[in-house]
Structure formats: structure tokens, C-alpha cells
Motif scaffolding. Sequence first.
Motif, mmCIF file in Angstrom:
data_model
loop_
_atom_site.group_PDB
_atom_site.id
_atom_site.type_symbol
_atom_site.label_atom_id
_atom_site.label_comp_id
_atom_site.label_asym_id
_atom_site.label_seq_id
_atom_site.Cartn_x
_atom_site.Cartn_y
_atom_site.Cartn_z
ATOM 1 N N HIS A 270 -7.347 -27.893 19.254
ATOM 2 C CA HIS A 270 -7.939 -26.619 19.657
ATOM 3 C C HIS A 270 -9.141 -26.329 18.765
ATOM 4 C CE1 HIS A 270 -4.001 -26.292 21.618
ATOM 5 N NE2 HIS A 270 -4.633 -25.515 22.473
ATOM 6 N N LEU A 271 -10.290 -26.153 19.398
ATOM 7 C CA LEU A 271 -11.529 -25.900 18.671
ATOM 8 C C LEU A 271 -11.770 -24.406 18.550
ATOM 9 C CD1 LEU A 271 -13.929 -28.459 20.420
ATOM 10 C CD2 LEU A 271 -12.221 -28.882 18.635
ATOM 11 N N ASP A 272 -11.959 -23.939 17.344
ATOM 12 C CA ASP A 272 -12.382 -22.567 17.089
ATOM 13 C C ASP A 272 -13.900 -22.609 16.915
ATOM 14 O OD1 ASP A 272 -13.010 -20.059 16.150
ATOM 15 O OD2 ASP A 272 -11.419 -19.980 14.645
ATOM 16 N N LEU A 273 -14.629 -22.113 17.916
ATOM 17 C CA LEU A 273 -16.083 -22.200 17.915
ATOM 18 C C LEU A 273 -16.752 -21.077 17.134
ATOM 19 C CD1 LEU A 273 -16.552 -23.129 21.681
ATOM 20 C CD2 LEU A 273 -16.466 -24.685 19.719
ATOM 21 N N ALA A 274 -15.962 -20.143 16.645
ATOM 22 C CA ALA A 274 -16.482 -19.025 15.835
ATOM 23 C C ALA A 274 -15.507 -18.738 14.705
ATOM 24 C CB ALA A 274 -16.685 -17.792 16.709
ATOM 25 N N PRO A 275 -15.349 -19.679 13.775
ATOM 26 C CA PRO A 275 -14.306 -19.534 12.757
ATOM 27 C C PRO A 275 -14.498 -18.358 11.818
ATOM 28 C CG PRO A 275 -15.743 -21.405 12.262
ATOM 29 C CD PRO A 275 -16.098 -20.939 13.638
ATOM 30 N N GLY A 276 -15.680 -17.788 11.758
ATOM 31 C CA GLY A 276 -15.901 -16.659 10.868
ATOM 32 C C GLY A 276 -15.646 -15.305 11.496
ATOM 33 N N ARG A 277 -15.241 -15.296 12.785
ATOM 34 C CA ARG A 277 -15.045 -14.025 13.473
ATOM 35 C C ARG A 277 -13.686 -14.018 14.160
ATOM 36 N NH1 ARG A 277 -20.454 -14.845 16.614
ATOM 37 N NH2 ARG A 277 -20.077 -16.907 15.731
ATOM 38 N N SER A 278 -13.058 -12.871 14.197
ATOM 39 C CA SER A 278 -11.747 -12.744 14.826
ATOM 40 C C SER A 278 -11.882 -12.624 16.335
ATOM 41 C CB SER A 278 -11.018 -11.511 14.281
ATOM 42 O OG SER A 278 -11.668 -10.326 14.736
ATOM 43 N N ALA A 279 -10.772 -12.854 17.043
ATOM 44 C CA ALA A 279 -10.774 -12.697 18.498
ATOM 45 C C ALA A 279 -11.070 -11.251 18.874
ATOM 46 C CB ALA A 279 -9.432 -13.147 19.067
ATOM 47 N N ALA A 280 -10.523 -10.303 18.106
ATOM 48 C CA ALA A 280 -10.757 -8.890 18.404
ATOM 49 C C ALA A 280 -12.239 -8.534 18.270
ATOM 50 C CB ALA A 280 -9.912 -8.018 17.479
ATOM 51 N N GLU A 281 -12.877 -9.033 17.232
ATOM 52 C CA GLU A 281 -14.305 -8.769 17.032
ATOM 53 C C GLU A 281 -15.122 -9.364 18.168
ATOM 54 O OE1 GLU A 281 -17.916 -9.994 13.944
ATOM 55 O OE2 GLU A 281 -15.831 -10.416 13.407
ATOM 56 N N SER A 283 -14.097 -10.079 21.212
ATOM 57 C CA SER A 283 -13.827 -9.358 22.452
ATOM 58 C C SER A 283 -14.640 -8.077 22.530
ATOM 59 C CB SER A 283 -12.323 -9.055 22.550
ATOM 60 O OG SER A 283 -12.038 -8.336 23.726
ATOM 61 N N ALA A 284 -14.700 -7.357 21.420
ATOM 62 C CA ALA A 284 -15.461 -6.110 21.402
ATOM 63 C C ALA A 284 -16.942 -6.349 21.637
ATOM 64 C CB ALA A 284 -15.238 -5.399 20.064
ATOM 65 N N ARG A 285 -17.483 -7.392 21.052
ATOM 66 C CA ARG A 285 -18.898 -7.711 21.221
ATOM 67 C C ARG A 285 -19.194 -8.141 22.661
ATOM 68 N NH1 ARG A 285 -22.054 -8.415 16.668
ATOM 69 N NH2 ARG A 285 -23.345 -9.920 17.813
ATOM 70 N N ILE A 286 -18.250 -8.901 23.248
ATOM 71 C CA ILE A 286 -18.438 -9.332 24.629
ATOM 72 C C ILE A 286 -18.396 -8.130 25.571
ATOM 73 C CG2 ILE A 286 -17.354 -10.626 26.520
ATOM 74 C CD1 ILE A 286 -16.445 -12.664 24.335
ATOM 75 N N ALA A 287 -17.429 -7.257 25.361
ATOM 76 C CA ALA A 287 -17.282 -6.075 26.217
ATOM 77 C C ALA A 287 -18.483 -5.138 26.127
ATOM 78 C CB ALA A 287 -16.007 -5.324 25.847
ATOM 79 N N ALA A 288 -19.181 -5.172 24.994
ATOM 80 C CA ALA A 288 -20.323 -4.271 24.792
ATOM 81 C C ALA A 288 -21.606 -4.779 25.432
ATOM 82 C CB ALA A 288 -20.536 -4.057 23.294
ATOM 83 N N ASP A 324 -13.008 -11.822 31.731
ATOM 84 C CA ASP A 324 -12.345 -10.810 30.915
ATOM 85 C C ASP A 324 -12.672 -11.029 29.435
ATOM 86 O OD1 ASP A 324 -10.021 -8.748 30.543
ATOM 87 O OD2 ASP A 324 -9.529 -10.437 29.218
ATOM 88 N N ALA A 325 -13.004 -9.968 28.735
ATOM 89 C CA ALA A 325 -13.464 -10.083 27.347
ATOM 90 C C ALA A 325 -12.393 -10.684 26.436
ATOM 91 C CB ALA A 325 -13.897 -8.715 26.820
ATOM 92 N N ASP A 326 -11.152 -10.209 26.586
ATOM 93 C CA ASP A 326 -10.085 -10.731 25.719
ATOM 94 C C ASP A 326 -9.823 -12.209 25.995
ATOM 95 O OD1 ASP A 326 -9.767 -8.304 24.478
ATOM 96 O OD2 ASP A 326 -8.017 -7.704 25.661
ATOM 97 N N ALA A 327 -9.792 -12.588 27.256
ATOM 98 C CA ALA A 327 -9.525 -13.990 27.612
ATOM 99 C C ALA A 327 -10.660 -14.891 27.141
ATOM 100 C CB ALA A 327 -9.328 -14.115 29.119
ATOM 101 N N GLY A 330 -10.421 -15.258 23.414
ATOM 102 C CA GLY A 330 -9.315 -16.163 23.084
ATOM 103 C C GLY A 330 -9.683 -17.612 23.293
ATOM 104 N N LEU A 331 -10.450 -17.892 24.339
ATOM 105 C CA LEU A 331 -10.885 -19.268 24.588
ATOM 106 C C LEU A 331 -11.864 -19.733 23.514
ATOM 107 C CD1 LEU A 331 -10.867 -21.754 26.398
ATOM 108 C CD2 LEU A 331 -12.695 -20.699 27.755
ATOM 109 N N ILE A 332 -12.783 -18.867 23.101
ATOM 110 C CA ILE A 332 -13.730 -19.235 22.029
ATOM 111 C C ILE A 332 -12.966 -19.649 20.772
ATOM 112 C CG2 ILE A 332 -15.470 -18.321 20.437
ATOM 113 C CD1 ILE A 332 -16.389 -16.478 22.757
ATOM 114 N N LYS A 333 -11.867 -18.964 20.513
ATOM 115 C CA LYS A 333 -11.094 -19.228 19.292
ATOM 116 C C LYS A 333 -10.154 -20.429 19.434
ATOM 117 C CE LYS A 333 -11.068 -17.052 16.045
ATOM 118 N NZ LYS A 333 -11.875 -17.233 14.800
ATOM 119 N N ALA A 334 -9.947 -20.929 20.657
ATOM 120 C CA ALA A 334 -8.989 -22.034 20.814
ATOM 121 C C ALA A 334 -9.290 -22.817 22.083
ATOM 122 C CB ALA A 334 -7.556 -21.512 20.835
ATOM 123 N N VAL A 335 -10.383 -23.583 22.056
ATOM 124 C CA VAL A 335 -10.738 -24.422 23.206
ATOM 125 C C VAL A 335 -9.868 -25.676 23.183
ATOM 126 C CG1 VAL A 335 -12.568 -25.722 24.350
ATOM 127 C CG2 VAL A 335 -13.119 -23.609 23.117
#
Length: 413
Positions: A270-281, A283-288, A324-327, A330-335
Amino acid sequence: MSNTPSPKPRSVAIIGAGPAGLIAAETLAKAGLAVTVHDRMPSIGRKLLMAGRGGLNLTHSEPLENFLPRYGAASSRLAPLVEAFPPAELRAWAEALGEATFVGSSGRVFPTSMKASPLLRAWLRRLDELGVRFRLRDEWLGFDADRQPIFRHADGSTETAMADATLLAVGGASWPRLGSNGAFADRLWEKGVDVTPLRPANVGFRTGWSDLFKTRFAGTPLKALAIGFQDITLRGEAMVTAHGLEGGLIYALSAPLRDAIARDGHATIHLDLAPGRSAAELSARIAAQKPGQSLSNLLRKAAHLPPVAINLMREGNGPALPRDADALAGLIKAVPIRLTGTEGLERAISTAGGVAWSGIDDGMMLKALPGVFVAGEMIDWEAPTGGYLLQASFATGIAAAKGILARLEAMPA
């Protein structure tokens, strides 16, 4: 004045002109033995010179309590050898040859020249001063009935070299064009030596990229990345290849990945493509983000993902990415990327498998072949990149030389 001639020095035949063989030759020659180094290649230290293209990572600066476990299953046998010739002594040895070293930002140790050739030249001068002889283009064919090594010369003729002890330091089977082809395995097996199958280590892995992805992105580095597999998560860099992934982060996971593929036929990382940022962060940026823009633009602006990362998401999830922002976060954090095989031994940095430790005594002598010693990568151990490979090669070479000295001292003159 006595006319009694001086006793002829004991002789040692070393097969393999890599780091393990050369450091053993130096140790033995300093003790007054007559040393001849044989190698089937036309020049010395070819794999060392290849390693130098990347800066020649000699060893690592981390404390031994962290260093030694890097050798995994072989740690119990390698630990006393590395403790007897630790990283500090390897650095002092290099400095005595005129090659000062420094510790890089990752803790890895390099010569200040960042090259292997100056170190090798100085080393060969030292060996020449010690009287070490070299026989190049000498292909080792095995042993005669008296355990003396047999060689085929460049002209096709064969010769048995008479020696009081023999050291095998022929390497594993990685990068065979540089000299180590794994031929030792069958020759030793025939003599009753237990040899575990040779397998690639520190190697790239294969996956089924789409034609479009591999055409566009093969050779593209992945700079900000974390990879998770089973209960292991590591952060670093990797590289997309035409067939899959390679690079330091992949090499660090190569042993468990290789074993899982051998057992199950595949392994999913599983690839985390943004290891310095949380899924919650994320998601919020995507939703905005403003609605109506393309998904590629949204991911570039919200998550700062380059095109290769966005397309990795499509390779792992399928071309239809979630909106969906959360989904999406989540994919960015675990491809998920399914790996189906390793690259071959010819592309591996090092080799797993080789002469089993159970067949080697504490002096590095083969129990099935008294008087024959082994050192280096041809023994069954592996380690991640980072200086651990060269450190153990040097340490086993010195340990084998000490084993030879102890055996010869115990033998009648």
C-alpha cells in the motif's frame, strides 16, 4: 653462521578478488603468509567499482544495537564478526589508505571522494607492497581429491594450485557480468556442502502496469512516499520501472515481499502518496476545492500530487477514482499495488541464499571440506542497502583470514 634455509611461508589460495577476498589477502599477507588471489575476470574489484558509481556506501553510522539486527536471520552468526571489525574500524582502515570518510544525512558512510576507484588503487598498492600475487582470468573449476583448487587459465589449460589453505570469496549471483555467477553452488553441493538456493535480494518487483502508464512514467522517481506491507511501514523513495517498482524503499522490503510472493504467488503493498499529511487533512482540503474541475486538477491543488502519483491511484484502484472526499483521501493514503514477481538475479543488488551457516565452523571453515574457508556474499545472509552489505563482506573476510591463521598455526610445520 647457520646455512639452514628459512622455512618456506605457508601459502593460501584466495578465490575471488572482491572486498571479502582482498581484505582476507591483506590480513594474511601482514601475518607473513604467501597469498595468491585468483579471479576469473580480467580485472579486480569490478562489483566494488560498480557500487562506487552510487557513491560507495561503505558502512552505516548507527549504533551496533540497531546495526546488527539488519542482518535478520543471520544476525546471530554475523554479530560477533561485525563486532570484531565494526564500522569504526572499517572507516579507520579506509582513512589509512588515504580515503577519509563522512556520514551523510541518512547516516550512511561514504569516502569523501564519493568514488571507489581511488580507494581500490590505494588498496592494490598496499597489497602489492605486502607481496600478494594476483592470477586473473583464472576460472575456479572445483577441487581435486586432496581439496586443492583446480583452475582453468585463459588459454584453456588447467592447473591445480597447491596451497596450505583455500578461501572461497566468490560472491553470490547478482550482477553476473561483473564476475559472481553462482557457479560455486553446484561445485560445493557435489562435495557435500549444504547450499541453500540463491535468490535475488535488494531487488525490484514486477506488477502489471497498463501500457499507457509504463510508456508515460517508466523511469519516474517517487520522492515523497511511504510503503506499507504486513506490519511494516517505511518512508523513503522509489522508482517506477517498465515492469514495476525498484529503489531504496522497495529494496528495504525485498526479503518479506520475495518470501510472500514465493509462498502466495503475489504480495500487495500500500502506497501512501502523502506521508506528511493525515487522511482527515487531505479530505478537508479536497472538500474545500471548487466544484466542476477535473479530478487531476483537484488532486494536484488539494494534495499537491504529481501526475505519476495520480496515475498510480488509477493503476491501483482502477481508472474510475472515487469523488467522495473521504474515500479519495483514504486512497491517497493507501494505494494498493499487487506485486507478482521479482526482477531476476542479474538485476539484483545482492543475493540471498548460499552456503548454509550450519556447514561453517566458528573459524569460517567448511565442515565438509577441512582447509577450505568461505567469506562474503556467497554465505547465506542478506541485508538491506545502506552499508550493511559491504560491512559484512569485510567482516567475514577478516574472520576467515583469522580462521586460516589459527588452523595453520595449529598444524605442524
